[in-house]
Design an enzyme around this catalytic site. Structure first.
Site, PDB file in Angstrom:
ATOM      1  N   LYS A 439       0.927  -1.363   0.014  1.00  0.00           N
ATOM      2  CA  LYS A 439      -0.189  -0.118   0.062  1.00  0.00           C
ATOM      3  C   LYS A 439       0.767   1.210   0.039  1.00  0.00           C
ATOM      4  O   LYS A 439       1.408   1.557   1.103  1.00  0.00           O
ATOM      5  CB  LYS A 439      -1.046   0.015   1.210  1.00  0.00           C
ATOM      6  CG  LYS A 439      -2.152  -0.994   1.062  1.00  0.00           C
ATOM      7  CD  LYS A 439      -2.588  -1.549   2.300  1.00  0.00           C
ATOM      8  CE  LYS A 439      -3.194  -2.975   1.999  1.00  0.00           C
ATOM      9  NZ  LYS A 439      -2.713  -4.209   2.783  1.00  0.00           N
ATOM     10  N   TRP A 444      -2.772   0.695  -4.180  1.00  0.00           N
ATOM     11  CA  TRP A 444      -2.146  -0.635  -4.408  1.00  0.00           C
ATOM     12  C   TRP A 444      -1.225  -1.221  -5.355  1.00  0.00           C
ATOM     13  O   TRP A 444      -1.483  -0.722  -6.620  1.00  0.00           O
ATOM     14  CB  TRP A 444      -3.354  -1.589  -4.245  1.00  0.00           C
ATOM     15  CG  TRP A 444      -4.366  -1.774  -3.185  1.00  0.00           C
ATOM     16  CD1 TRP A 444      -3.919  -1.083  -1.929  1.00  0.00           C
ATOM     17  CD2 TRP A 444      -5.524  -2.340  -3.157  1.00  0.00           C
ATOM     18  NE1 TRP A 444      -5.261  -1.259  -1.194  1.00  0.00           N
ATOM     19  CE2 TRP A 444      -5.859  -2.132  -1.870  1.00  0.00           C
ATOM     20  CE3 TRP A 444      -6.050  -3.075  -4.011  1.00  0.00           C
ATOM     21  CZ2 TRP A 444      -7.234  -2.926  -1.271  1.00  0.00           C
ATOM     22  CZ3 TRP A 444      -7.349  -3.806  -3.574  1.00  0.00           C
ATOM     23  CH2 TRP A 444      -7.867  -3.324  -2.086  1.00  0.00           C
TER      24      TRP A 444
END
Ligand code: ADP
Length: 544
Positions: A439, A444
């Site tokens: 993250k 992501w």
């Protein structure tokens, strides 16, 4: 209106009996410490009945848990059928777990009896005094029992020698428990999955279908995936049902051993995790084995790198069937077979599809959902958590309300903890496990995609990408790379980054690359990112 069909319970006995009537001449071959063992399914059937008598004589009752602590071989196969068919529960224990995990699992399952390979006795001795419910141990193999502190201890072949050959298997309910398998704990404590006869029966049928693993009587099946890892993906059941010859590697899992076995027994289908086949690929490149019998390699457990898929096909003419599954799914969820019209597609696109985890097996319903549980579109771009339903999907963890609590959505879907996209053709592509995603500044990064790209570099043998703490972005990717031996002195971080640069967004590029001799593996041979993250916990990323 109810239909008018027989009430015929879907139990393992019927699969066993089908094999007995039709495939008595086919072989089961096992490599054991005492040499290669060979017998027919007719011998196997007789011994399963003898074993059923032995189990009863040892006091095993319906519902009792009987543990195995063993490699893949014929005696293990006999237990796979005798234990469930008398109504007891086959608990296949992972021999590679740490002592504390073993103690936890044996005690949690409340195993009554343990069948152990002679060579694995020392691993059990280390924990035996902490096992609360085990009443006796049975040592497999064919020789005398080695000196051991396990007690009381009996010899498998001695018990079998004077056991009667007749046994009438009881009629069981299809909802009765057949087996118990604990997840290997890649992401936390081991959790027990208690399979029913019905689930395994249906899973066995589904896995043999051409659209799934395409297994028939003509195949020679080589389950390298351990029988303690999600029932060797169900292959022992499938092979017995269709009457395929079975070949077991025992403890001989070195690439050269596997290549030799494939050559000697004319294996057509082999199955295992990617790390095994990466090793085999390099052994085949350097050796002169005849693996021309092989028509498919089933690869799952973690992502099959595209480079491996291309390599096996181009260099050895062996297609890889990429599959995704979980212990909780008995284990098959998806398989990446091409649809017929895709055969005409350009090579690049075909490989792109085949490197995905694939389409849901008939019987499995699959969706991806956002954090609020809303289903997401199958557009090949949107990422969401994979959720499934189906007749061979777990409904709760065994005696574990805590673990079961978060494992299902309010509307009854199993939450896999995997993150994926699904394309309009219905092919799922895993981007990560929720816990392995990187993250970076709220976005992501898929560690799996970076690994696959890195493993396509000719100087890279294995690559794992993990998140490392970063002051500004919270997390940034670090690539941990095992070079191909010939290139261990001339591989550089810069060339790997340059190799990735045209293939990913610039903010996906790893902040650093470290070269290591080995990537830690889990008990079932996957990259152990938990251990890796621990190793690199305080790693200082370069500041520009
Ligand atoms: P463990 O949780 O101990 O690893 P399992 O073997 O049941 O035990 O692991 C299931 C998980 O393995 C899946 O949830 C997924 O994250 C991963 N997995 C299985 N097959 C694949 C695959 N083909 N590609 C990527 N990941 C996979």
């Amino acid at each position: 209106m109810r239909g008018l069909m027989m009430d015929f319970p879907l139990t393992l006995k019927h699969i066993l009996q089908h094999n007995e009537r039709l495939y008595g001449k086919k072989e089961v071959v096992s490599r054991t410490e005492a040499g290669v063992h060979r017998y027919t399914y007719a011998d196997f059937q007789k011994r399963v009945r003898k074993l059923a008598n032995v189990l009863q004589r040892l006091g095993v009752k319906r519902g009792d848990r009987v543990a195995t602590f063993a490699w893949n071989h014929y005696q293990h196969l006999e237990l796979y059928f005798a234990v469930p068919c008398i109504g007891a529960v086959l608990h296949t224990v992972n021999i590679r777990l740490f002592p504390d995990q073993l103690v936890y699992i044996f005690n949690h399952a409340e195993d009554k009896l343990v069948f152990v390979d002679p060579s694995l006795i020392p691993l059990l001795e280390r924990v035996a005094d902490r096992l609360k419910t085990v009443e006796q141990y049975v040592v497999m193999g064919s020789g005398a029992i080695p000196e051991t502190s396990l007690a009381p201890v009996l010899a498998y072949e001695e018990l079998m020698a004077d056991a009667p050959e007749d046994f009438e298997f009881p009629d069981l309910d299809e909802w009765d428990a057949l087996g118990l398998c604990y997840t290997s704990g890649t992401t936390g404590n081991p959790k027990g999955v208690l399979y029913t006869h019905r689930a395994i029966f249906l899973h066995t049928f589904a896995s043999a279908m051409s659209n799934t693993l395409n297994i028939s009587e003509r195949d020679v099946i080589f389950p390298v995936v351990p029988m303690f890892h999600a029932n060797a993906w169900g292959l022992p059941f499938t092979a017995v049902m269709v009457g395929a010859k079975l070949v077991f590697p025992g403890p001989f899992l070195k690439p050269q051993d596997m290549a030799q076995m494939i050559q000697d027994e004319r294996v057509t289908v082999a199955a295992g995790v990617p790390t095994l086949w990466i090793g085999l690929y390099h052994a085949l490149k350097g050796g002169s084995y005849d693996i021309s019998s092989l028509r498919a390699l089933i690869v799952g457990g973690s992502a099959a790198p595209r480079a491996l898929i291309e390599g096996f096909e181009k260099d050895f003419g062996v297609p890889i069937a990429h599959a995704w599954g979980m212990t909780e799914l008995s284990p098959l969820g998806t398989v990446a077979n091409l649809k017929s019209y895709m055969e005409e597609w350009p090579e690049e696109e075909r490989y792109r599809v085949r490197a995905k985890q694939g389409m849901p097996v008939a019987g499995i319903e699959l969706r991806i959902a956002d954090e609020q549980g809303n289903p997401l579109p199958w557009d090949g771009k949107t990422m969401g958590e994979v959720q499934v339903r189906g007749p061979w999907v777990v409904s709760a963890y065994y005696n574990d309300p805590e673990a079961s609590k978060d494992a299902f959505t309010p509307d009854g879907w199993f939450r896999t903890g995997d993150v994926a996209t699904v394309d309009p053709e219905g092919y799922m592509e895993i981007t990560d496990r929720t816990k392995d995603l990187i993250k970076s500044g709220g976005e992501w990064i898929s560690s799996v995609q970076l690994e696959n790209l890195l493993m396509a570099h000719p100087k890279v043998m294995e690559a794992a990408v993990i998140a490392v703490y970063h002051e500004k972005w919270q997390e940034r990717p670090l690539a941990v790379v095992v070079p191909v031996p010939e290139h261990k002195d001339d591989i550089t971080k810069e060339e790997l980054i340059e190799f990735l640069r045209p293939q990913v967004a610039s903010w996906w590029l790893p902040d650093d690359v470290v070269f290591v001799e080995e990537i830690p593996k889990t008990s079932v041979g996957k990259f152990d990112k938990k251990v890796l993250r621990e190793q690199f916990r305080d790693y200082q990323l370069p500041t520009e």
